[in-house]
Design a protein around this motif. Structure first.
Motif, PDB file in Angstrom:
ATOM      1  N   LYS A 172       0.724  -1.068  -0.078  1.00  0.00           N
ATOM      2  CA  LYS A 172      -0.033   0.014  -0.055  1.00  0.00           C
ATOM      3  C   LYS A 172       1.065   1.237  -0.090  1.00  0.00           C
ATOM      4  N   LYS A 173       0.732   2.161   1.005  1.00  0.00           N
ATOM      5  CA  LYS A 173       1.520   3.398   1.072  1.00  0.00           C
ATOM      6  C   LYS A 173       2.941   3.152   1.889  1.00  0.00           C
ATOM      7  N   ALA A 174       3.338   1.903   2.192  1.00  0.00           N
ATOM      8  CA  ALA A 174       4.562   1.599   3.111  1.00  0.00           C
ATOM      9  C   ALA A 174       5.608   1.168   2.128  1.00  0.00           C
ATOM     10  N   TRP A 175       6.598   1.774   2.330  1.00  0.00           N
ATOM     11  CA  TRP A 175       7.886   1.362   1.425  1.00  0.00           C
ATOM     12  C   TRP A 175       9.129   1.430   2.458  1.00  0.00           C
ATOM     13  N   PHE A 176       9.864   0.220   2.481  1.00  0.00           N
ATOM     14  CA  PHE A 176      10.936   0.217   3.211  1.00  0.00           C
ATOM     15  C   PHE A 176      12.311  -0.397   2.356  1.00  0.00           C
ATOM     16  N   ASP A 177      13.387   0.242   2.425  1.00  0.00           N
ATOM     17  CA  ASP A 177      14.444  -0.466   1.792  1.00  0.00           C
ATOM     18  C   ASP A 177      15.921   0.092   2.491  1.00  0.00           C
ATOM     19  N   ARG A 178      15.740   0.718   3.794  1.00  0.00           N
ATOM     20  CA  ARG A 178      16.972   1.113   4.256  1.00  0.00           C
ATOM     21  C   ARG A 178      17.349  -0.093   5.014  1.00  0.00           C
ATOM     22  N   VAL A 179      17.879  -1.159   4.366  1.00  0.00           N
ATOM     23  CA  VAL A 179      18.059  -2.297   5.076  1.00  0.00           C
ATOM     24  C   VAL A 179      19.452  -2.173   5.810  1.00  0.00           C
ATOM     25  N   LEU A 180      19.598  -2.693   7.003  1.00  0.00           N
ATOM     26  CA  LEU A 180      20.714  -2.549   7.729  1.00  0.00           C
ATOM     27  C   LEU A 180      21.978  -3.381   7.024  1.00  0.00           C
ATOM     28  N   PRO A 181      23.332  -3.316   7.646  1.00  0.00           N
ATOM     29  CA  PRO A 181      24.115  -4.142   7.195  1.00  0.00           C
ATOM     30  C   PRO A 181      24.074  -5.557   7.663  1.00  0.00           C
ATOM     31  N   GLU A 182      23.689  -5.726   8.814  1.00  0.00           N
ATOM     32  CA  GLU A 182      23.411  -6.863   9.465  1.00  0.00           C
ATOM     33  C   GLU A 182      22.316  -7.951   8.914  1.00  0.00           C
ATOM     34  N   THR A 183      21.351  -6.927   8.380  1.00  0.00           N
ATOM     35  CA  THR A 183      20.208  -7.553   7.741  1.00  0.00           C
ATOM     36  C   THR A 183      20.702  -8.119   6.276  1.00  0.00           C
ATOM     37  N   LEU A 184      21.433  -7.333   5.865  1.00  0.00           N
ATOM     38  CA  LEU A 184      21.714  -7.526   4.519  1.00  0.00           C
ATOM     39  C   LEU A 184      22.902  -8.932   4.655  1.00  0.00           C
ATOM     40  N   ALA A 185      23.519  -9.099   5.641  1.00  0.00           N
ATOM     41  CA  ALA A 185      24.313 -10.061   5.869  1.00  0.00           C
ATOM     42  C   ALA A 185      23.284 -11.507   5.775  1.00  0.00           C
ATOM     43  N   LEU A 186      22.212 -11.236   6.677  1.00  0.00           N
ATOM     44  CA  LEU A 186      21.426 -12.408   6.777  1.00  0.00           C
ATOM     45  C   LEU A 186      20.868 -12.892   5.675  1.00  0.00           C
ATOM     46  N   MET A 187      20.115 -11.716   4.811  1.00  0.00           N
ATOM     47  CA  MET A 187      19.618 -11.827   3.561  1.00  0.00           C
ATOM     48  C   MET A 187      20.610 -12.679   2.611  1.00  0.00           C
ATOM     49  N   ARG A 188      21.879 -12.419   2.570  1.00  0.00           N
ATOM     50  CA  ARG A 188      22.684 -13.127   1.794  1.00  0.00           C
ATOM     51  C   ARG A 188      23.012 -14.599   2.103  1.00  0.00           C
ATOM     52  N   LEU A 189      22.932 -14.902   3.371  1.00  0.00           N
ATOM     53  CA  LEU A 189      23.012 -16.119   4.049  1.00  0.00           C
ATOM     54  C   LEU A 189      21.733 -16.846   3.435  1.00  0.00           C
ATOM     55  N   LEU A 190      20.613 -16.338   3.647  1.00  0.00           N
ATOM     56  CA  LEU A 190      19.350 -17.019   3.457  1.00  0.00           C
ATOM     57  C   LEU A 190      19.338 -17.490   1.854  1.00  0.00           C
ATOM     58  N   ASP A 191      19.585 -16.366   1.074  1.00  0.00           N
ATOM     59  CA  ASP A 191      19.759 -16.622  -0.259  1.00  0.00           C
ATOM     60  C   ASP A 191      20.868 -17.852  -0.979  1.00  0.00           C
ATOM     61  N   ALA A 192      21.792 -17.774  -0.178  1.00  0.00           N
ATOM     62  CA  ALA A 192      22.874 -18.830  -0.499  1.00  0.00           C
ATOM     63  C   ALA A 192      22.459 -20.277  -0.015  1.00  0.00           C
ATOM     64  N   THR A 193      21.614 -20.093   0.848  1.00  0.00           N
ATOM     65  CA  THR A 193      21.493 -21.507   1.593  1.00  0.00           C
ATOM     66  C   THR A 193      19.904 -21.961   1.104  1.00  0.00           C
ATOM     67  N   ARG A 194      19.145 -21.085   1.072  1.00  0.00           N
ATOM     68  CA  ARG A 194      17.565 -21.335   0.509  1.00  0.00           C
ATOM     69  C   ARG A 194      16.967 -22.348   1.656  1.00  0.00           C
ATOM     70  N   PRO A 195      17.014 -22.227   2.886  1.00  0.00           N
ATOM     71  CA  PRO A 195      17.071 -23.055   3.812  1.00  0.00           C
ATOM     72  C   PRO A 195      15.635 -24.042   3.739  1.00  0.00           C
ATOM     73  N   ARG A 196      15.345 -25.294   4.440  1.00  0.00           N
ATOM     74  CA  ARG A 196      14.158 -25.671   4.479  1.00  0.00           C
ATOM     75  C   ARG A 196      13.632 -25.451   5.789  1.00  0.00           C
ATOM     76  N   PHE A 197      14.345 -24.592   6.816  1.00  0.00           N
ATOM     77  CA  PHE A 197      14.234 -24.484   8.071  1.00  0.00           C
ATOM     78  C   PHE A 197      14.862 -23.205   8.496  1.00  0.00           C
ATOM     79  N   LEU A 198      14.277 -22.230   9.021  1.00  0.00           N
ATOM     80  CA  LEU A 198      14.763 -20.995   9.618  1.00  0.00           C
ATOM     81  C   LEU A 198      14.239 -20.894  10.914  1.00  0.00           C
ATOM     82  N   THR A 199      15.031 -20.464  12.098  1.00  0.00           N
ATOM     83  CA  THR A 199      14.676 -20.142  13.283  1.00  0.00           C
ATOM     84  C   THR A 199      15.692 -18.928  13.635  1.00  0.00           C
ATOM     85  N   THR A 200      14.922 -17.880  14.153  1.00  0.00           N
ATOM     86  CA  THR A 200      15.584 -16.776  15.011  1.00  0.00           C
ATOM     87  C   THR A 200      15.069 -16.911  16.363  1.00  0.00           C
TER      88      THR A 200
END
Length: 479
Positions: A172-200
């Motif tokens: 809708k009217k929300a837009w967020f792309d100010r991704v933190l460096p830590e979040t970007l690191a986690l995104m890269r890990l998830l993209d590389a592994t495409r896990p069947r299971f994730l727990t934070t």
């Protein structure tokens, strides 16, 4: 704290779904949470002891420039192999139970070949994804049962500075792309592994245990209730963290989804686009069909947390009382902050946090008052009444404690004006009354080994569900 290094396997019971409850009692006793440097040192000791099983991998850099690491435990599988399991600690830096859980999980996987064989995949374990924030909580990690220390050394980042809530989001009217460096690191890990299971790995403050998952899993509900019960810890059956989350079973919820949150806030007449930052790791991994799971364990337990006995009060009245208390708290803290603001010179993380959180109390009070008008006319349960009161204590201790730290930073730096010193004394006096009121309400401390044990056993059960095919159906938008 040391990693388990016994020559015997960490578990003597067969690795079968029915035994996951038994794993809750396997975490060694400890009386402190590890600091960031100690935690990484313990992981490296484990890697040195098992060079054929553990691989250290840098996945990114923190906001302040600290390397971020993942440790992969596997039998000859590459760190980039897809379809494994991702476990992330420290997504909220004030929630350190996961540090103990990650270390115990990694140790167990190294020492028990049957456990590794059962899951037949690589485990990617991030001990702490936000070391910058964790270091600001280390003042209470060594004395976690000291409630005063907890509040006085508490830190939680502002909403748009939290790793778990700064994934890209557009709705809708929300837009967020100010991704933190830590979040970007986690995104890269998830993209590389495409896990069947994730727990934070998360923990709360007071009450009982509850869970989140990104889709229903009825076959898990029984074991998720049995795991905390086996160690004498109640479920949290009162008020949910967010009113819009679906309830799958007692203390088992669907994930907090930002699209649902937007629609909920919009329905209350709130400008949702200004209140929501980013999305979550759960939403991000929907594109891979990942089964996402969270166990929330409390530092302190209270018998009212799972007491569903009706009280003499109406449910709506209990919620309204909570709204009034939140409004009063927000007004007091806001007054202190407004008076001190023109005189503050140090842009500390504590100041950034309270400038975000304190105004939200008045908004939350308004939303709760509006919600109360539409609640069914029935008695509140003991657990609902407890949760409403406990949440107020939590907000006072957390936000008041961080405002104290922001003002104290000026005092110790020698930059505090008379007005800042005056407001610091005024806040401290009220904060001490809040501490005395919160002490009995939060309940009794739970051993760290119990908390990590519940988290550990539950994540194994949930990962087994994903291994058996519970993650095959994606319910999200791959975009």
């Amino acid at each position: 704290m040391t990693a388990a290094t016994s020559e015997q396997p960490a578990f003597s019971t067969p690795v079968e779904p029915a035994t996951w409850v038994q794993h809750a009692g396997t975490v060694p006793e400890t009386h402190a949470y590890p600091a960031v440097d100690e935690l990484l040192s313990l992981f490296r000791e484990l890697a040195d002891a098992h060079p054929g099983l553990v691989t250290e991998r840098r996945i990114g850099t923190s906001t302040l420039g600290e390397p971020l690491y993942s440790f992969t435990v596997s039998d000859g599988l590459a760190a980039e192999d897809e379809g494994g399991y991702v476990v992330v600690g420290g997504v909220h830096p004030n929630e350190p139970v996961g540090a103990v859980t990650t270390l115990h999980l990694a140790t167990a996987l190294c020492e028990d070949p049957e456990l590794r064989a059962h899951f037949a995949g690589a485990w990617h374990i991030v001990p702490c994804i936000d070391p910058d924030g964790a270091r600001l909580n280390e003042g209470w990690f060594a004395t976690p049962t000291d409630k005063q220390n907890y509040g006085r050394y508490f830190y939680r980042p502002a909403g748009d500075q939290q790793v778990e809530w700064t994934f890209p989001f557009a709705y809708k009217k929300a837009w967020f792309d100010r991704v933190l460096p830590e979040t970007l690191a986690l995104m890269r890990l998830l993209d590389a592994t495409r896990p069947r299971f994730l727990t934070t790995l998360h923990n709360c403050e007071a009450g009982g245990v509850y869970y989140y998952m990104n889709r229903p899993a009825p076959e898990l509900y029984g074991v998720l209730a049995d795991i905390p019960a086996s160690l004498g810890i109640p479920l949290a059956t009162g008020e949910p963290e967010a009113a819009h989350v679906p309830l799958y079973a007692p203390a088992v919820y669907g994930c907090i989804d930002m699209k649902d949150a937007y629609d909920y806030l919009e329905g209350l007449g709130v400008d949702a686009a200004t209140r929501i930052s980013g999305s979550s790791s759960a939403a991000y991994t929907e594109r891979y069909g990942t089964f996402y799971f969270v166990t929330e364990v409390p530092h302190w337990s209270h018998p009212d947390a799972d007491d569903d006995t009706p009280t003499e009060e109406r449910y709506a009245d209990v919620v309204r009382r909570r709204a009034r208390a939140l409004a009063e708290t927000g007004s007091f803290l806001g007054g202190i902050l407004d008076a001190a603001n023109p005189h503050l010179n140090i842009p500390s993380p504590f100041l950034r946090a309270v400038r975000d959180f304190v105004p939200s109390l008045a908004e939350l009070a308004t939303m709760e008052s509006t919600r109360a008008d539409d609640l069914p006319d029935r008695p509140a349960t003991v657990s609902e009444r407890y949760d409403c009161a406990a949440s107020v204590h939590s907000f006072r201790i957390r936000f008041g404690g961080m405002l104290l730290r922001a003002l104290h930073a000026e005092v110790v730096a020698g930059t505090a004006t008379p007005e800042v010193r005056r407001r610091h004394r005024e806040l401290l006096k009220t904060y001490e009354t809040w501490e005395r009121a919160a002490d009995p309400a939060t309940g009794d401390p739970i051993p760290i080994s119990t908390l990590a044990g519940i988290q550990y056993a539950a994540l194994l059960a949930a990962a087994d569900h994903a291994r058996a095919g519970g993650s095959e159906q994606s319910t999200g938008d791959p975009g």
